[in-house]
Scaffold this motif. Structure first.
Motif, short mmCIF file in Angstrom:
data_model
loop_
_atom_site.label_atom_id
_atom_site.label_comp_id
_atom_site.label_asym_id
_atom_site.label_seq_id
_atom_site.Cartn_x
_atom_site.Cartn_y
_atom_site.Cartn_z
N ARG A 133 0.81 -1.22 0.00
CA ARG A 133 0.00 0.00 0.00
C ARG A 133 0.84 1.27 0.00
N SER A 134 2.16 1.12 0.14
CA SER A 134 3.11 2.24 0.11
C SER A 134 2.79 3.30 1.16
N ASP A 135 2.32 2.86 2.31
CA ASP A 135 2.05 3.77 3.43
C ASP A 135 3.05 3.45 4.53
N ILE A 136 4.27 3.97 4.38
CA ILE A 136 5.34 3.64 5.31
C ILE A 136 5.08 4.22 6.69
N HIS A 137 4.32 5.31 6.77
CA HIS A 137 4.05 5.95 8.05
C HIS A 137 3.08 5.12 8.89
N ALA A 138 2.03 4.60 8.27
CA ALA A 138 1.11 3.72 8.99
C ALA A 138 1.80 2.43 9.40
N ALA A 139 2.67 1.92 8.52
CA ALA A 139 3.41 0.70 8.85
C ALA A 139 4.33 0.93 10.04
N ALA A 140 4.98 2.09 10.08
CA ALA A 140 5.87 2.40 11.20
C ALA A 140 5.10 2.49 12.50
N ALA A 141 3.92 3.11 12.47
CA ALA A 141 3.10 3.21 13.68
C ALA A 141 2.67 1.83 14.17
N THR A 142 2.26 0.97 13.26
CA THR A 142 1.85 -0.39 13.63
C THR A 142 3.03 -1.17 14.20
N ALA A 143 4.22 -1.00 13.59
CA ALA A 143 5.41 -1.69 14.09
C ALA A 143 5.76 -1.22 15.50
N VAL A 144 5.63 0.06 15.75
CA VAL A 144 5.92 0.58 17.09
C VAL A 144 4.92 0.03 18.10
N VAL A 145 3.64 -0.06 17.71
CA VAL A 145 2.63 -0.62 18.61
C VAL A 145 2.96 -2.07 18.94
N ILE A 146 3.36 -2.86 17.94
CA ILE A 146 3.71 -4.26 18.17
C ILE A 146 4.92 -4.34 19.11
N ALA A 147 5.91 -3.48 18.89
CA ALA A 147 7.10 -3.49 19.73
C ALA A 147 6.76 -3.13 21.18
N VAL A 148 5.90 -2.14 21.36
CA VAL A 148 5.51 -1.74 22.72
C VAL A 148 4.74 -2.85 23.42
N VAL A 149 3.81 -3.48 22.71
CA VAL A 149 3.05 -4.58 23.30
C VAL A 149 3.98 -5.73 23.69
N THR A 150 4.93 -6.06 22.82
CA THR A 150 5.90 -7.12 23.13
C THR A 150 6.73 -6.76 24.35
N LEU A 151 7.17 -5.50 24.42
CA LEU A 151 7.97 -5.05 25.56
C LEU A 151 7.17 -5.11 26.86
N VAL A 152 5.92 -4.66 26.82
CA VAL A 152 5.09 -4.65 28.02
C VAL A 152 4.83 -6.07 28.51
N LEU A 153 4.48 -6.97 27.58
CA LEU A 153 4.22 -8.36 27.97
C LEU A 153 5.48 -9.02 28.53
N SER A 154 6.63 -8.78 27.88
CA SER A 154 7.87 -9.38 28.34
C SER A 154 8.26 -8.84 29.71
N PHE A 155 8.17 -7.52 29.88
CA PHE A 155 8.54 -6.91 31.15
C PHE A 155 7.60 -7.37 32.27
N GLY A 156 6.30 -7.44 31.96
CA GLY A 156 5.35 -7.90 32.96
C GLY A 156 5.60 -9.34 33.36
N PHE A 157 5.92 -10.18 32.39
CA PHE A 157 6.20 -11.58 32.69
C PHE A 157 7.45 -11.72 33.55
#
Length: 289
Positions: free
Chosen positions: A251-275
């Motif tokens: 879709r050539s929307d690098i900005h939306a992709a970057a936001a989604t990637a950051v959300v995934i990274a934050v969720v992974t970090l929160v779950l890992s840190f909480g565990f």
């Protein structure tokens, strides 16, 4: 420390910072978007994050990965623990060859493994389907509907069990011989020694392998992407990372992709840190007792 710090800044901190920068911007198009100046990158604030969090495709992909992980993580770690305990048992034969045979699938690249299993799943070319047909048994299509989760999970389990087994087996071999001797003197059988001595002593390794397995599950990409041309059951946004790839390069929307990637990274970090916090607090309570 300078070489390690330089590599960290160049290949981790800088890309992460650039991804965050992209996620806070968007492209405005004037008219048909043709000609110089028709497209302009402007400040978007948190609008890309709001769109990502409200995207039903991302939510559906996260739910699919959750179901996939509920199969992969317990089965893979259970098999790794059983194999490690069996290799560590007394009077075992062919330990070196068996250890290598179990670990070998981990050395196969994920794309190659997915292609290998994908052709074994295809009804028209699979030798398993041919044998089942010759025996008059039902031939399930593992690439269609619900069985798809089992097909994808099987690839991950086949490839990841060996690595986790090696981690747990290394921890088992580090247990002092005096501990085993004390268990024998107390009359413990092999099963009792495994349940009451070995497993509690390798708990840190089990936590480590669980931690790595959860992260790998959240980042699943190569298996569904490779199987997608073989079945219509795998969509282009089957997993969250496939959604990121679709937004960025289709879709050539690098900005939306970057936001989604950051959300995934934050969720992974929160779950890992909480565990890790939960495991650390529980360990501290047990030690205080």
């Amino acid at each position: 420390m300078l070489p390690a710090l330089t590599l960290f800044l160049l290949f981790f901190a800088l890309p992460v910072g650039y991804a965050v920068h992209l996620s806070l911007r968007r492209v405005e198009v004037e008219g048909l978007g043709l000609g110089g100046g028709a497209r302009e990158e402007v400040w978007a604030g948190l609008s890309n994050y709001a769109d990502a969090l409200g995207d039903p495709e991302l939510t559906a992909g996260a739910l699919r990965v959750l179901g996939y992980g509920l199969i992969v993580v317990p089965v893979m770690l259970g098999l790794a623990l059983v194999f490690a305990l069996m290799l560590d048992a007394d009077r075992v034969r062919g330990r070196s060859f068996t250890r290598l045979a179990i670990f070998l699938p981990y050395a196969v690249p994920g794309v190659i493994a997915a292609l290998l299993w994908g052709f074994l799943y295809l009804p028209d070319v699979s030798p398993f389907h041919y044998l089942l047909g010759e025996l008059g048994l039902p031939r399930p299509d593992l690439l269609d509907g619900g069985p798809l989760y089992l097909a994808l999970a099987n690839i991950a389990i086949w490839g990841g069990t060996g690595f986790n087994m090696i981690v747990i087996y290394t921890a088992l071999r580090a247990i002092p011989a005096e501990v085993h001797e004390a268990a024998r003197l107390d009359g413990c059988s092999q099963l009792q020694t495994a349940l009451r001595v070995k497993i509690p002593m390798v708990a840190p390794s089990l936590v480590l392998t669980f931690f790595f397995s959860v992260i790998a599950t959240l980042q699943v990409f190569s298996e569904p992407t490779t199987l997608k041309p073989l079945t219509n059951s795998v969509s282009t946004v089957w997993s969250p990372l496939m959604k990121v790839y679709q937004d960025a390069f289709v879709r050539s929307d690098i900005h939306a992709a970057a936001a989604t990637a950051v959300v995934i990274a934050v969720v992974t970090l929160v779950l890992s840190f909480g565990f890790l916090r939960a495991v650390g607090s529980r360990t501290g309570q047990e030690e205080s007792r």
